[in-house]
Design a protein around this motif. Sequence first.
Motif, mmCIF file in Angstrom:
data_model
loop_
_atom_site.group_PDB
_atom_site.id
_atom_site.type_symbol
_atom_site.label_atom_id
_atom_site.label_comp_id
_atom_site.label_asym_id
_atom_site.label_seq_id
_atom_site.Cartn_x
_atom_site.Cartn_y
_atom_site.Cartn_z
ATOM 1 N N ILE A 13 34.978 39.470 -2.750
ATOM 2 C CA ILE A 13 35.120 38.304 -1.676
ATOM 3 C C ILE A 13 33.872 36.758 -2.424
ATOM 4 O O ILE A 13 34.785 36.146 -2.888
ATOM 5 C CB ILE A 13 34.823 38.527 -0.289
ATOM 6 C CG1 ILE A 13 35.716 39.741 -0.467
ATOM 7 C CG2 ILE A 13 34.947 36.898 0.224
ATOM 8 C CD1 ILE A 13 35.776 39.899 1.224
ATOM 9 N N LEU A 14 32.386 37.432 -2.818
ATOM 10 C CA LEU A 14 31.875 36.539 -3.713
ATOM 11 C C LEU A 14 32.504 35.994 -4.872
ATOM 12 O O LEU A 14 32.148 34.895 -5.346
ATOM 13 C CB LEU A 14 30.977 37.044 -3.712
ATOM 14 C CG LEU A 14 29.417 37.138 -2.257
ATOM 15 C CD1 LEU A 14 28.033 37.850 -2.747
ATOM 16 C CD2 LEU A 14 29.764 35.875 -1.521
ATOM 17 N N ALA A 15 32.976 36.772 -5.701
ATOM 18 C CA ALA A 15 33.470 36.085 -7.321
ATOM 19 C C ALA A 15 34.735 35.792 -6.930
ATOM 20 O O ALA A 15 35.435 34.925 -7.040
ATOM 21 C CB ALA A 15 33.641 37.414 -7.552
ATOM 22 N N GLY A 16 35.651 35.660 -5.992
ATOM 23 C CA GLY A 16 36.780 34.965 -5.281
ATOM 24 C C GLY A 16 36.724 33.449 -4.726
ATOM 25 O O GLY A 16 36.599 33.346 -5.452
ATOM 26 N N VAL A 17 35.233 33.975 -4.304
ATOM 27 C CA VAL A 17 34.877 32.457 -4.151
ATOM 28 C C VAL A 17 34.088 31.350 -5.498
ATOM 29 O O VAL A 17 34.323 30.598 -4.935
ATOM 30 C CB VAL A 17 33.800 32.349 -2.860
ATOM 31 C CG1 VAL A 17 32.762 31.464 -2.765
ATOM 32 C CG2 VAL A 17 33.865 32.959 -1.559
ATOM 33 N N VAL A 18 33.756 32.235 -6.362
ATOM 34 C CA VAL A 18 33.472 32.135 -7.424
ATOM 35 C C VAL A 18 34.579 31.081 -8.314
ATOM 36 O O VAL A 18 34.454 30.393 -8.529
ATOM 37 C CB VAL A 18 32.781 33.005 -8.558
ATOM 38 C CG1 VAL A 18 32.813 32.046 -9.729
ATOM 39 C CG2 VAL A 18 31.125 33.229 -8.592
ATOM 40 N N MET A 19 35.892 32.317 -8.225
ATOM 41 C CA MET A 19 36.981 32.149 -9.501
ATOM 42 C C MET A 19 37.656 30.190 -8.979
ATOM 43 O O MET A 19 37.951 29.871 -8.976
ATOM 44 C CB MET A 19 37.562 33.161 -9.201
ATOM 45 C CG MET A 19 36.484 33.936 -10.310
ATOM 46 S SD MET A 19 38.186 35.384 -9.929
ATOM 47 C CE MET A 19 39.621 35.967 -10.677
ATOM 48 N N LEU A 20 37.518 30.559 -6.985
ATOM 49 C CA LEU A 20 38.050 29.154 -6.073
ATOM 50 C C LEU A 20 37.436 28.185 -6.901
ATOM 51 O O LEU A 20 37.690 26.942 -7.127
ATOM 52 C CB LEU A 20 38.101 29.703 -5.043
ATOM 53 C CG LEU A 20 39.264 30.299 -4.176
ATOM 54 C CD1 LEU A 20 38.590 30.655 -3.099
ATOM 55 C CD2 LEU A 20 40.244 29.415 -4.372
ATOM 56 N N LEU A 21 35.627 28.227 -6.287
ATOM 57 C CA LEU A 21 35.176 27.133 -6.828
ATOM 58 C C LEU A 21 35.209 26.451 -8.506
ATOM 59 O O LEU A 21 35.059 25.145 -8.412
ATOM 60 C CB LEU A 21 33.422 26.838 -6.709
ATOM 61 C CG LEU A 21 33.282 27.636 -5.535
ATOM 62 C CD1 LEU A 21 32.317 28.024 -4.893
ATOM 63 C CD2 LEU A 21 33.383 26.716 -4.454
ATOM 64 N N GLU A 22 35.276 27.358 -9.019
ATOM 65 C CA GLU A 22 35.482 27.555 -10.841
ATOM 66 C C GLU A 22 36.435 26.243 -10.620
ATOM 67 O O GLU A 22 36.882 25.332 -11.840
ATOM 68 C CB GLU A 22 35.736 28.098 -11.435
ATOM 69 C CG GLU A 22 34.578 28.756 -11.316
ATOM 70 C CD GLU A 22 34.636 30.076 -12.702
ATOM 71 O OE1 GLU A 22 33.249 30.918 -12.671
ATOM 72 O OE2 GLU A 22 35.807 30.745 -12.518
ATOM 73 N N GLN A 23 37.592 26.705 -9.720
ATOM 74 C CA GLN A 23 38.888 25.473 -9.961
ATOM 75 C C GLN A 23 38.443 24.368 -9.464
ATOM 76 O O GLN A 23 38.755 23.148 -9.599
ATOM 77 C CB GLN A 23 40.492 26.339 -9.538
ATOM 78 C CG GLN A 23 40.730 27.446 -10.082
ATOM 79 C CD GLN A 23 42.386 28.090 -9.776
ATOM 80 O OE1 GLN A 23 43.579 26.792 -9.516
ATOM 81 N NE2 GLN A 23 42.666 29.533 -9.491
ATOM 82 N N VAL A 24 38.333 24.638 -7.726
ATOM 83 C CA VAL A 24 37.697 22.923 -7.218
ATOM 84 C C VAL A 24 37.051 21.949 -8.503
ATOM 85 O O VAL A 24 37.454 20.966 -8.425
ATOM 86 C CB VAL A 24 36.794 23.237 -5.999
ATOM 87 C CG1 VAL A 24 36.139 22.048 -5.896
ATOM 88 C CG2 VAL A 24 37.491 24.491 -5.046
ATOM 89 N N VAL A 25 36.068 22.942 -9.089
ATOM 90 C CA VAL A 25 35.003 21.642 -9.740
ATOM 91 C C VAL A 25 36.277 20.788 -11.009
ATOM 92 O O VAL A 25 36.052 20.196 -11.085
ATOM 93 C CB VAL A 25 34.162 22.460 -10.038
ATOM 94 C CG1 VAL A 25 33.266 21.635 -12.108
ATOM 95 C CG2 VAL A 25 33.148 23.146 -9.543
#
Lengths: 85, 388
Positions: free
Chosen positions: B235-247
């Motif tokens: 879940i934490l890694a999924g959040v990282v991957m989402l934030l990379e897209q948001v950035v």
Amino acid sequence: MCLAVPGRILEVEGTKGRVDFNGISREADLTLLPDAEAGDYVLVHAGFAIQRLDEAEARETLKLFGELAEALEQEDADRSDRESS
Amino acid sequence: MTGGIDFAAFRSEPAANALVGRINRLTERAGGTSERPIALMEVCGTHTVAISRFGLRAMLPPGLRLLSGPGCPVCVTPLIEIDRSIAAATMPDVIVATFGDMMRVPGSHRSLESVRADGADVRIVYSPMDALEVARKNPAKLVVFLGVGFETTSPIIAATIVAAAREGISNFTVLPFFKTVPAALDMLAAVPGRPLDGFICPGHVSVIIGSDAYLPVARDRNIPCVVTGFEPLDILAGVVMLLEQVVAIREATGSAGVAVQYSRAVTPEGNTTAQGLMDDVFAVYDAEWRGIGVVPATGQTLSKKYEMFDATKRLEIDVPTPVGESGCICGEIMLGRNLPPDCPHFGAACTPRSPVGPCMVSTEGSCAAFYKYEQGWRSGDPDGTEEK
């Protein structure tokens, strides 16, 4: 409700398989995974194997986590080196 | 057999700390603040429970908010369908078979648990195949299996219906309340009154439908979608991957897409055998989601070919207009406009022992998960240190 538990197929007989969940074995229906074989890791949901788990992908993900943890340890070590010097 | 997967390693604390460090940096870079946090929504009850149980919300920075969408199939089943299930259970020569989490859901006046205490034949099963076995052993009774679930569960029930047809077990039926996820995400992406920056897509639904099913939502709504596993590191890694897209979106260096963190289980195309079964056994319709309303093309009922297994074609189940809960904000919570502690009933009039609304009834409901694991958590108090 969408809970699925990983287990390893011990044996296959027709459309049924015996799956080991960390020492406890249970029958699972293999209708949704017709080419499942003994030795495969599978996800089991409500008595049915719904997907095979890809061991190589699992190891790749874990390797990435390991590298991240190491990088963080290295950063911490570098920081404490800087602070103590 | 060689090798093996070390499942315990998906809970490593040093790796969790490293991921949280990256989440902090990416949240700051994306401009998330406590006044206008970056909002990510999960749409899976199993994610809801995992996030609460592992205390992930408290590990995240104030500039990042995890919203809990309509990921609990029991919670989104309309009250009238609950009333119809209970009415079926009280009919003569009917056995209702169900997954356990439907038992305590309050109908307008009763629950399955309470009518069973009065003598109705209601049986909890682990698998729909167990319900088929009940039908095999009770040929003089009509077995009604409550068909609740998303795409993780509905193909399993489709396979059971096909088995019943093959074996000629005509006293097995299903009351279909199935819901499907992709079109619901499209609806959620367009909900006014709250920002949304990404979907934590349901891992086991995606096992079946494949990650490509989210391409239209990502493209048409410009909302990042990441299919995520259920261990804390997933879940934490999924959040990282989402934030990379948001950035990337905020810095105008990229657009929203679909990515898969849960790559050990999810492929772009999904389980095509399961999809074939769903196409054969089900027909799509516009389903009502409790607390939300009708969402086009998100329901599965039985196709013409299998309609003899549809309980509504075999029983006359008439129920009066349902009498619902009052003041429950479950709908607002599932749309991501509120979190459970924002509800005046939460933890007071509404507890798992005496639930007011559906999100508190199912163990996978957002309110039940918050009640069990995150009572100290408050909006703007991410450490959960504020006294109740």
